[in-house]
Design an enzyme around this catalytic site. Structure first.
Site, PDB file in Angstrom:
ATOM      1  CG  HIS A   1      -0.212   0.262   2.502  1.00  0.00           C
ATOM      2  ND1 HIS A   1       0.623  -0.692   3.053  1.00  0.00           N
ATOM      3  CD2 HIS A   1      -0.165   1.337   3.322  1.00  0.00           C
ATOM      4  CE1 HIS A   1       1.141  -0.211   4.159  1.00  0.00           C
ATOM      5  NE2 HIS A   1       0.688   1.022   4.352  1.00  0.00           N
TER       6      HIS A   1
ATOM      7  CB  SER B   1       4.643  -5.914 -15.107  1.00  0.00           C
ATOM      8  OG  SER B   1       5.338  -4.967 -15.880  1.00  0.00           O
ATOM      9  CB  SER B   2       3.151  -4.524 -20.328  1.00  0.00           C
ATOM     10  OG  SER B   2       3.994  -3.451 -19.966  1.00  0.00           O
ATOM     11  CB  CYS B   3       8.273  -5.583 -18.395  1.00  0.00           C
ATOM     12  SG  CYS B   3       8.198  -6.059 -16.673  1.00  0.00           S
TER      13      CYS B   3
ATOM     14  CE1 TYR C   1       9.190  -7.502 -10.583  1.00  0.00           C
ATOM     15  CE2 TYR C   1       8.393  -7.328 -12.844  1.00  0.00           C
ATOM     16  CZ  TYR C   1       8.261  -7.027 -11.499  1.00  0.00           C
ATOM     17  OH  TYR C   1       7.206  -6.264 -11.082  1.00  0.00           O
TER      18      TYR C   1
ATOM     19  CE  LYS D   1       5.260  -8.880 -10.284  1.00  0.00           C
ATOM     20  NZ  LYS D   1       4.118  -8.447  -9.512  1.00  0.00           N
TER      21      LYS D   1
ATOM     22  CG  LEU E   1       1.264   1.565 -14.151  1.00  0.00           C
ATOM     23  CD1 LEU E   1       1.086   0.762 -12.870  1.00  0.00           C
ATOM     24  CD2 LEU E   1      -0.084   1.826 -14.807  1.00  0.00           C
TER      25      LEU E   1
ATOM     26  CG  HIS F   1       9.993   2.827 -14.761  1.00  0.00           C
ATOM     27  ND1 HIS F   1       9.104   2.543 -13.749  1.00  0.00           N
ATOM     28  CD2 HIS F   1      10.678   1.670 -14.993  1.00  0.00           C
ATOM     29  CE1 HIS F   1       9.239   1.277 -13.387  1.00  0.00           C
ATOM     30  NE2 HIS F   1      10.180   0.724 -14.127  1.00  0.00           N
TER      31      HIS F   1
ATOM     32  CD1 TRP G   1      20.642   9.096 -22.503  1.00  0.00           C
ATOM     33  CD2 TRP G   1      20.731   6.865 -22.381  1.00  0.00           C
ATOM     34  NE1 TRP G   1      21.657   8.764 -21.664  1.00  0.00           N
ATOM     35  CE2 TRP G   1      21.745   7.402 -21.561  1.00  0.00           C
ATOM     36  CE3 TRP G   1      20.588   5.488 -22.449  1.00  0.00           C
ATOM     37  CZ2 TRP G   1      22.608   6.603 -20.829  1.00  0.00           C
ATOM     38  CZ3 TRP G   1      21.447   4.686 -21.713  1.00  0.00           C
ATOM     39  CH2 TRP G   1      22.445   5.233 -20.914  1.00  0.00           C
TER      40      TRP G   1
HETATM   41  N1  NAP Z   1       5.320   1.043 -11.775  1.00  0.00           N
HETATM   42  C1  NAP Z   1       4.969   0.624 -12.962  1.00  0.00           C
HETATM   43  O1  NAP Z   1       5.141   1.306 -14.003  1.00  0.00           O
HETATM   44  C2  NAP Z   1       4.300  -0.720 -13.107  1.00  0.00           C
HETATM   45  C3  NAP Z   1       3.896  -1.112 -14.384  1.00  0.00           C
HETATM   46  C4  NAP Z   1       3.300  -2.346 -14.537  1.00  0.00           C
HETATM   47  C5  NAP Z   1       3.105  -3.171 -13.438  1.00  0.00           C
HETATM   48  N2  NAP Z   1       3.501  -2.763 -12.199  1.00  0.00           N
HETATM   49  C6  NAP Z   1       3.308  -3.729 -11.094  1.00  0.00           C
HETATM   50  O2  NAP Z   1       2.632  -3.172  -9.987  1.00  0.00           O
HETATM   51  C7  NAP Z   1       3.118  -3.750  -8.765  1.00  0.00           C
HETATM   52  C8  NAP Z   1       3.521  -2.635  -7.805  1.00  0.00           C
HETATM   53  O3  NAP Z   1       4.463  -1.781  -8.429  1.00  0.00           O
HETATM   54  P1  NAP Z   1       4.814  -0.347  -7.836  1.00  0.00           P
HETATM   55  O4  NAP Z   1       5.319   0.456  -8.969  1.00  0.00           O
HETATM   56  O5  NAP Z   1       3.693   0.150  -7.008  1.00  0.00           O
HETATM   57  O6  NAP Z   1       6.065  -0.718  -6.903  1.00  0.00           O
HETATM   58  P2  NAP Z   1       6.646   0.098  -5.637  1.00  0.00           P
HETATM   59  O7  NAP Z   1       6.251   1.518  -5.715  1.00  0.00           O
HETATM   60  O8  NAP Z   1       8.092  -0.258  -5.550  1.00  0.00           O
HETATM   61  O9  NAP Z   1       5.895  -0.578  -4.412  1.00  0.00           O
HETATM   62  C9  NAP Z   1       6.093  -1.911  -4.071  1.00  0.00           C
HETATM   63  C10 NAP Z   1       5.582  -2.146  -2.678  1.00  0.00           C
HETATM   64  O10 NAP Z   1       5.809  -3.540  -2.383  1.00  0.00           O
HETATM   65  C11 NAP Z   1       6.108  -3.627  -1.024  1.00  0.00           C
HETATM   66  N3  NAP Z   1       7.042  -4.756  -0.793  1.00  0.00           N
HETATM   67  C12 NAP Z   1       8.165  -5.059  -1.476  1.00  0.00           C
HETATM   68  N4  NAP Z   1       8.773  -6.113  -0.920  1.00  0.00           N
HETATM   69  C13 NAP Z   1       8.015  -6.478   0.162  1.00  0.00           C
HETATM   70  C14 NAP Z   1       8.120  -7.484   1.157  1.00  0.00           C
HETATM   71  N5  NAP Z   1       9.138  -8.354   1.159  1.00  0.00           N
HETATM   72  N6  NAP Z   1       7.158  -7.550   2.109  1.00  0.00           N
HETATM   73  C15 NAP Z   1       6.130  -6.670   2.115  1.00  0.00           C
HETATM   74  N7  NAP Z   1       5.968  -5.704   1.202  1.00  0.00           N
HETATM   75  C16 NAP Z   1       6.895  -5.613   0.228  1.00  0.00           C
HETATM   76  C17 NAP Z   1       6.779  -2.340  -0.586  1.00  0.00           C
HETATM   77  O11 NAP Z   1       6.317  -2.071   0.717  1.00  0.00           O
HETATM   78  P3  NAP Z   1       7.019  -1.011   1.760  1.00  0.00           P
HETATM   79  O12 NAP Z   1       6.871   0.341   1.128  1.00  0.00           O
HETATM   80  O13 NAP Z   1       6.231  -1.142   3.000  1.00  0.00           O
HETATM   81  O14 NAP Z   1       8.451  -1.430   1.889  1.00  0.00           O
HETATM   82  C18 NAP Z   1       6.278  -1.322  -1.616  1.00  0.00           C
HETATM   83  O15 NAP Z   1       5.383  -0.396  -1.064  1.00  0.00           O
HETATM   84  C19 NAP Z   1       4.286  -4.656  -9.162  1.00  0.00           C
HETATM   85  O16 NAP Z   1       3.816  -5.959  -9.228  1.00  0.00           O
HETATM   86  C20 NAP Z   1       4.654  -4.188 -10.559  1.00  0.00           C
HETATM   87  O17 NAP Z   1       5.172  -5.214 -11.357  1.00  0.00           O
HETATM   88  C21 NAP Z   1       4.089  -1.559 -12.005  1.00  0.00           C
END
Ligand code: NAP
Length: 313
Positions: free
Chosen positions: A12, A108-110, A137, A141, A167, A180, A203
């Protein structure tokens, strides 16, 4: 989901998880359970089991993951595989053991194949080789996503997965080296504006095409699908619209109010020429995005400025 359903949002504090919590609260869901990774390390099976047995959530959004850029993924593949695989398995299995009504897994699309057809349909998953730089990764996933479908098949559960495109928005990562393309541009144009630098270098040639979805729209789609969709096949979440990197740079420059020039460093790699999701399934399910890129970038820039202020305090 009922307004008083107990909903666990894993991750969250992240960009996606925080947007899902914001959206749930806006829509009047008031029984939301969260834990930071410090409070509950999802890699620890016994702790996850105890948490689910105690809290007994009705619904789960699994938005916790170890995420990173190409560099981190490529340098630490063992950590990316282990952390993600074990975290997903722990959450999904405990959800199953505790009779969670529905779970949404964030892919994720990746994780689609490196040479997937463009735009990428859901059906291209696992049809050819993965991108080498984030293979670990992607494998983790894909395992989580498949575990959901195997539980559905074997036990009749209602676990769904979604595949978001790139995103951006509040709580994004603006780290100078590890972010990103879009948040990195926001930081660099902002810094150039503040320092009065005459140019900003981007780039590559500027010609690659990319797709971007504002994270609050993503959260809206997640709630929509949680309430309306069931099925084993994942659902792509994107806008279906693409923009060149050069056009993206021009929009960021305009939003930030930077008055210098954009220079393209064509000695640097472009990456894949086109990356776009096929969103016909999502549209067919009745959902479409709201936030246009320029408006979303303005909102993201506002968040960036506030996060800078928070960091200075
Ligand atoms: N960002 C993008 O562009 C994008 C695009 C496509 C898909 N997604 C997918 O969306 C999902 C979330 O991405 P995001 O960008 O929101 O990532 P993020 O901002 O890095 O957030 C990830 C969260 O996961 C929690 N986490 C990581 N390791 C943990 C552990 N061992 N135990 C408990 N919590 C853990 C962290 O919690 P704490 O803060 O409490 O440490 C963090 O808040 C991922 O599956 C990603 O593949 C993201």
């Amino acid at each position: 989901m009922e307004k008083d359903s107990k909903i666990y949002v894993a991750g969250h504090r992240g960009m996606v998880g925080s947007a899902i919590v914001r959206k749930l609260e806006q829509e009047g869901y008031h029984n939301i359970v969260t834990r930071t990774s410090k409070e509950l390390d999802l890699r620890r099976q016994d702790a996850v089991e105890q948490f689910f047995a105690k809290e007994k959530p009705d619904y789960v959004f699994l938005a916790a993951a170890k995420v990173g850029g190409i560099m981190a993924n490529n340098t630490y593949p063992a950590d990316f595989m282990y952390d993600n695989m074990i975290l997903e398995m722990n959450v999904i299995k405990s959800a199953f053991d505790n009779k969670v009504k529905k779970l949404m897994f964030l892919g994720s699309s990746c994780i689609y194949p490196r040479m997937a057809p463009q735009p990428m349909p859901e059906s291209c998953l696992l049809t050819s080789e993965l991108e080498q730089t984030n293979e670990a990764y992607a494998l983790a996933k894909i395992s989580g996503l498949k575990y959901c479908t195997y539980l559905n098949r074997q036990y009749g559960t209602d676990y769904i997965s979604v595949m978001p495109t790139n995103l951006y928005g509040p709580n994004d990562n603006y780290h100078p080296k590890n972010s990103h393309v879009l948040p990195a541009m926001i930081r660099r144009f902002h810094e150039a504006k503040v320092s009065g630098a005459p140019t900003v270098t981007v780039w590559g040639t500027g010609t690659p095409l990319r797709e971007f979805l504002y994270v609050d729209d993503l959260a809206d789609a997640c709630l929509y699908l949680m309430n309306t969709y069931s099925g084993d096949e994942t659902v792509n979440l994107g806008t279906g619209k693409e923009v060149t990197i050069a056009e993206l740079a021009r929009i960021v420059k305009k939003v930030i109010g930077y008055e210098g020039e954009i220079v393209f460093d064509t000695t640097k790699p472009d990456g894949t020429p086109r990356k776009l999701l096929d969103v016909s399934k999502l549209c067919g399910l009745g959902w479409t995005y709201r936030t246009e890129l320029e408006e979303g970038i303005a909102l993201a820039y506002d968040d960036f400025l506030h996060s800078e202020m928070r960091a200075e305090r």
